[in-house]
Design a protein around this motif. Structure first.
Motif, PDB file in Angstrom:
ATOM      1  N   TYR A  30       0.846  -1.185   0.000  1.00 35.04           N
ATOM      2  CA  TYR A  30       0.000   0.000   0.000  1.00 35.04           C
ATOM      3  C   TYR A  30       0.888   1.244   0.000  1.00 35.04           C
ATOM      4  N   VAL A  41     -10.371   8.637   4.024  1.00 39.50           N
ATOM      5  CA  VAL A  41     -10.319   7.300   3.439  1.00 39.50           C
ATOM      6  C   VAL A  41     -10.911   6.275   4.408  1.00 39.50           C
ATOM      7  N   ILE A  45     -14.119   3.941   3.511  1.00 36.29           N
ATOM      8  CA  ILE A  45     -14.031   2.479   3.532  1.00 36.29           C
ATOM      9  C   ILE A  45     -15.053   1.908   4.506  1.00 36.29           C
ATOM     10  N   ILE A  65      -4.688   1.752  -2.867  1.00 37.20           N
ATOM     11  CA  ILE A  65      -5.746   2.714  -3.147  1.00 37.20           C
ATOM     12  C   ILE A  65      -5.128   4.094  -3.311  1.00 37.20           C
ATOM     13  N   LEU A  77     -12.279   7.630  -4.154  1.00 41.96           N
ATOM     14  CA  LEU A  77     -11.393   6.530  -3.804  1.00 41.96           C
ATOM     15  C   LEU A  77     -11.211   5.637  -5.029  1.00 41.96           C
ATOM     16  N   CYS A  78      -9.967   5.442  -5.467  1.00 41.12           N
ATOM     17  CA  CYS A  78      -9.657   4.648  -6.653  1.00 41.12           C
ATOM     18  C   CYS A  78      -8.653   3.558  -6.297  1.00 41.12           C
ATOM     19  N   VAL A  79      -8.591   2.526  -7.138  1.00 42.25           N
ATOM     20  CA  VAL A  79      -7.621   1.451  -6.963  1.00 42.25           C
ATOM     21  C   VAL A  79      -6.629   1.540  -8.111  1.00 42.25           C
ATOM     22  N   ASP A  80      -5.344   1.490  -7.791  1.00 45.35           N
ATOM     23  CA  ASP A  80      -4.284   1.573  -8.797  1.00 45.35           C
ATOM     24  C   ASP A  80      -3.993   0.169  -9.331  1.00 45.35           C
ATOM     25  N   ASN A  81      -4.662  -0.198 -10.424  1.00 42.15           N
ATOM     26  CA  ASN A  81      -4.526  -1.532 -11.013  1.00 42.15           C
ATOM     27  C   ASN A  81      -3.573  -1.561 -12.200  1.00 42.15           C
TER      28      ASN A  81
END
Length: 98
Positions: A30, A41, A45, A65, A77-81
């Motif tokens: 993370y 955040v 969540i 995230i 809130l985004c996810v770094d994929n």
């Protein structure tokens, strides 16, 4: 149409699979959040957990995230994929002439 922000609707459960180039799971540490954003955040969540949009997982896959500001200044809130996307098998098809 949603009546309010927590009105998410529902869909029937389905199973989906992302074809990867190899079977090695993508696991990223993370990224540390600034102290000023930590509470935002954490609250977001907690709200998603209560609404049962997300759940705790013990998956071997992990992506960090990222908190991104929207145009109106509110946080998203985004996810770094990106690493997972790099390992995804591409299946681009040409668009037909319309």
């Amino acid at each position: 149409m949603a009546a309010h922000d927590s009105d998410l609707g529902f869909t029937h459960p389905f199973s989906d699979e992302i074809p990867l180039l190899d079977k090695v799971p993508v696991w990223q540490r993370y990224s540390r959040l600034p102290t000023s954003e930590y509470e935002v955040v954490k609250a977001h969540i907690h709200q998603l957990l209560e609404a049962r949009v997300i759940r705790e997982s013990c998956s071997p896959y992990s992506s960090p995230i990222v908190l991104v500001k929207k145009k109106d200044g509110s946080p998203s809130l985004c996810v770094d994929n990106r690493q997972l996307n790099n390992k995804t098998q591409k299946d681009a098809f040409p668009l037909p002439r319309i």
